[in-house]
Write a protein that holds these residues in place. Structure first.
Motif, PDB file in Angstrom:
ATOM      1  N   ASP A  61      15.115  77.628   7.654  1.00 39.26           N
ATOM      2  CA  ASP A  61      15.504  76.504   6.806  1.00 39.26           C
ATOM      3  C   ASP A  61      15.246  76.822   5.336  1.00 39.26           C
ATOM      4  O   ASP A  61      16.101  76.548   4.480  1.00 39.26           O
ATOM      5  CB  ASP A  61      14.747  75.249   7.225  1.00 39.26           C
ATOM      6  CG  ASP A  61      15.115  74.044   6.384  1.00 39.26           C
ATOM      7  OD1 ASP A  61      16.326  73.733   6.302  1.00 39.26           O
ATOM      8  OD2 ASP A  61      14.203  73.411   5.816  1.00 39.26           O
ATOM      9  N   ASN A  62      14.089  77.399   5.044  1.00 39.92           N
ATOM     10  CA  ASN A  62      13.793  77.776   3.663  1.00 39.92           C
ATOM     11  C   ASN A  62      14.744  78.853   3.151  1.00 39.92           C
ATOM     12  O   ASN A  62      15.164  78.821   1.985  1.00 39.92           O
ATOM     13  CB  ASN A  62      12.345  78.255   3.537  1.00 39.92           C
ATOM     14  CG  ASN A  62      11.370  77.104   3.462  1.00 39.92           C
ATOM     15  OD1 ASN A  62      11.751  75.977   3.163  1.00 39.92           O
ATOM     16  ND2 ASN A  62      10.116  77.377   3.747  1.00 39.92           N
ATOM     17  N   SER A  65      18.015  77.143   2.417  1.00 43.74           N
ATOM     18  CA  SER A  65      17.874  76.304   1.221  1.00 43.74           C
ATOM     19  C   SER A  65      17.904  77.162  -0.036  1.00 43.74           C
ATOM     20  O   SER A  65      18.570  76.821  -1.027  1.00 43.74           O
ATOM     21  CB  SER A  65      16.552  75.526   1.274  1.00 43.74           C
ATOM     22  OG  SER A  65      16.549  74.616   2.322  1.00 43.74           O
ATOM     23  N   TRP A  66      17.189  78.288   0.005  1.00 43.60           N
ATOM     24  CA  TRP A  66      17.197  79.195  -1.144  1.00 43.60           C
ATOM     25  C   TRP A  66      18.599  79.734  -1.380  1.00 43.60           C
ATOM     26  O   TRP A  66      19.059  79.771  -2.520  1.00 43.60           O
ATOM     27  CB  TRP A  66      16.227  80.348  -0.870  1.00 43.60           C
ATOM     28  CG  TRP A  66      16.267  81.404  -1.932  1.00 43.60           C
ATOM     29  CD1 TRP A  66      15.657  81.395  -3.136  1.00 43.60           C
ATOM     30  CD2 TRP A  66      17.024  82.621  -1.858  1.00 43.60           C
ATOM     31  NE1 TRP A  66      15.968  82.535  -3.828  1.00 43.60           N
ATOM     32  CE2 TRP A  66      16.813  83.293  -3.073  1.00 43.60           C
ATOM     33  CE3 TRP A  66      17.842  83.200  -0.899  1.00 43.60           C
ATOM     34  CZ2 TRP A  66      17.391  84.538  -3.338  1.00 43.60           C
ATOM     35  CZ3 TRP A  66      18.418  84.419  -1.159  1.00 43.60           C
ATOM     36  CH2 TRP A  66      18.201  85.085  -2.371  1.00 43.60           C
ATOM     37  N   ALA A  68      21.468  78.372  -0.571  1.00 38.79           N
ATOM     38  CA  ALA A  68      22.324  77.290  -1.070  1.00 38.79           C
ATOM     39  C   ALA A  68      22.063  77.046  -2.553  1.00 38.79           C
ATOM     40  O   ALA A  68      23.008  76.806  -3.319  1.00 38.79           O
ATOM     41  CB  ALA A  68      22.106  76.017  -0.269  1.00 38.79           C
ATOM     42  N   ARG A  69      20.806  77.098  -2.974  1.00 36.61           N
ATOM     43  CA  ARG A  69      20.484  76.923  -4.406  1.00 36.61           C
ATOM     44  C   ARG A  69      21.081  78.059  -5.243  1.00 36.61           C
ATOM     45  O   ARG A  69      21.523  77.846  -6.373  1.00 36.61           O
ATOM     46  CB  ARG A  69      18.980  76.848  -4.603  1.00 36.61           C
ATOM     47  CG  ARG A  69      18.390  75.490  -4.273  1.00 36.61           C
ATOM     48  CD  ARG A  69      16.947  75.343  -4.753  1.00 36.61           C
ATOM     49  NE  ARG A  69      16.062  76.383  -4.253  1.00 36.61           N
ATOM     50  CZ  ARG A  69      15.429  76.341  -3.094  1.00 36.61           C
ATOM     51  NH1 ARG A  69      15.592  75.296  -2.298  1.00 36.61           N
ATOM     52  NH2 ARG A  69      14.638  77.325  -2.725  1.00 36.61           N
TER      53      ARG A  69
END
Length: 73
Positions: A61-62, A65-66, A68-69
């Motif tokens: 998940d992290n 998320s990274w 996607a950022r």
């Protein structure tokens, strides 16, 4: 060898609590319960696998998320 399978009867047969409890006791007598040592070791294995799975999900998940950022700002 005589079969232990019971006739389930017709759907219109009424529920009998005593028969139900006797059948339940017969089934529970067939259960092979684990020893204390088996219970402890298998519980530890389950907790370890759940912890590892949760950690992997958290890390993935992290990572997403990274990523996607990075892509979307």
């Amino acid at each position: 060898m005589r079969s232990r399978k019971r006739d389930l009867g017709t759907p219109s047969e009424t529920f009998n609590l005593v028969t139900f409890l006797k059948g339940t006791k017969e089934e529970l007598d067939k259960v092979v319960w684990p020893t204390r040592q088996q219970l402890i070791s298998e519980s530890a294995a389950v907790l370890l696998m759940v912890s590892l799975s949760a950690t992997v999900v958290y890390l993935v998940d992290n990572l997403f998320s990274w990523a996607a950022r990075q892509v979307f700002g």
